[in-house]
Scaffold this motif. Sequence first.
Motif, PDB file in Angstrom:
ATOM      1  N   GLY A 156     -31.243  27.817  10.239  1.00 14.89           N
ATOM      2  CA  GLY A 156     -30.222  26.976   9.796  1.00 14.89           C
ATOM      3  C   GLY A 156     -29.878  26.652   8.365  1.00 14.89           C
ATOM      4  O   GLY A 156     -28.607  26.981   8.038  1.00 14.89           O
ATOM      5  N   LYS A 157     -30.982  26.615   7.718  1.00 14.39           N
ATOM      6  CA  LYS A 157     -30.680  26.272   6.330  1.00 14.39           C
ATOM      7  C   LYS A 157     -30.095  27.707   5.593  1.00 14.39           C
ATOM      8  O   LYS A 157     -29.481  27.838   4.694  1.00 14.39           O
ATOM      9  CB  LYS A 157     -31.817  25.968   5.614  1.00 14.39           C
ATOM     10  N   SER A 158     -30.945  28.766   5.909  1.00 15.52           N
ATOM     11  CA  SER A 158     -30.362  30.094   5.444  1.00 15.52           C
ATOM     12  C   SER A 158     -29.056  30.447   5.999  1.00 15.52           C
ATOM     13  O   SER A 158     -28.164  30.914   5.041  1.00 15.52           O
ATOM     14  CB  SER A 158     -31.341  31.313   6.007  1.00 15.52           C
ATOM     15  N   ILE A 159     -28.489  30.033   6.869  1.00 15.21           N
ATOM     16  CA  ILE A 159     -27.007  30.268   7.512  1.00 15.21           C
ATOM     17  C   ILE A 159     -26.019  29.411   6.677  1.00 15.21           C
ATOM     18  O   ILE A 159     -25.091  29.934   5.982  1.00 15.21           O
ATOM     19  CB  ILE A 159     -26.834  30.029   8.878  1.00 15.21           C
ATOM     20  N   ILE A 160     -26.558  28.420   6.344  1.00 14.54           N
ATOM     21  CA  ILE A 160     -25.691  27.240   5.446  1.00 14.54           C
ATOM     22  C   ILE A 160     -25.725  27.851   4.053  1.00 14.54           C
ATOM     23  O   ILE A 160     -24.748  27.826   3.238  1.00 14.54           O
ATOM     24  CB  ILE A 160     -26.399  25.850   5.558  1.00 14.54           C
ATOM     25  N   LEU A 161     -26.956  28.271   3.556  1.00 17.56           N
ATOM     26  CA  LEU A 161     -27.025  28.784   2.227  1.00 17.56           C
ATOM     27  C   LEU A 161     -26.113  29.834   2.107  1.00 17.56           C
ATOM     28  O   LEU A 161     -25.454  30.237   1.039  1.00 17.56           O
ATOM     29  CB  LEU A 161     -28.528  29.106   1.651  1.00 17.56           C
ATOM     30  N   ALA A 163     -23.439  30.897   3.913  1.00 15.20           N
ATOM     31  CA  ALA A 163     -22.104  30.621   3.860  1.00 15.20           C
ATOM     32  C   ALA A 163     -21.643  29.909   2.631  1.00 15.20           C
ATOM     33  O   ALA A 163     -20.690  30.265   1.945  1.00 15.20           O
ATOM     34  CB  ALA A 163     -21.812  29.506   4.999  1.00 15.20           C
ATOM     35  N   LEU A 164     -22.555  29.066   1.922  1.00 16.83           N
ATOM     36  CA  LEU A 164     -22.339  28.310   0.721  1.00 16.83           C
ATOM     37  C   LEU A 164     -22.007  29.686  -0.163  1.00 16.83           C
ATOM     38  O   LEU A 164     -21.239  29.460  -1.115  1.00 16.83           O
ATOM     39  CB  LEU A 164     -23.198  27.411   0.378  1.00 16.83           C
TER      40      LEU A 164
END
Length: 163
Positions: free
Chosen positions: A2-7, A9-10
Amino acid sequence: MGKSIILGALALFLFSCSQDKKVEVKNDTLVVFHAEKLPKLLNISQNAMDILKDWPEYNALETSFKALYNVKDNDGLSVVIEDLVEKQKLLEASTFPDKFDTPQVKSRLKVFKTYILKVKANMGYGIETAIPLEEMVGAYNAMSDQFMVTVNNTLDTQQLLGE
């Protein structure tokens, strides 16, 4: 995960929103007008001039066209071309002398109008105007030549066609 997807996207958001300030170099070459490089005007015969002298719209166009040879810079050229556009419109809308009220003369006038507008467009886009100006003078000379051909034409087309 989940963190890699958010990073991701950011990172995508930051890179897509960054504004590359590209320095645009405008090729602003100044096109200089040289009247001395224009072709010479055709001398109209006296027979044709006798008819043309009573046509005020043509005389106004001729005066404006001759002013083209006195232009020193691009600003002056712009003024002369604008004046030619207006005078050509007036000539086109005017009543032609009976001798020159023929499709041949009117078509030469339309060709001349085309080249005036071509010069105007090139000036508007900052493109070299030397070639269109030469073409415009050629079209003007062709129109003058057609005046002389029309006056010197001795064939009676009605008799020729048997009407």
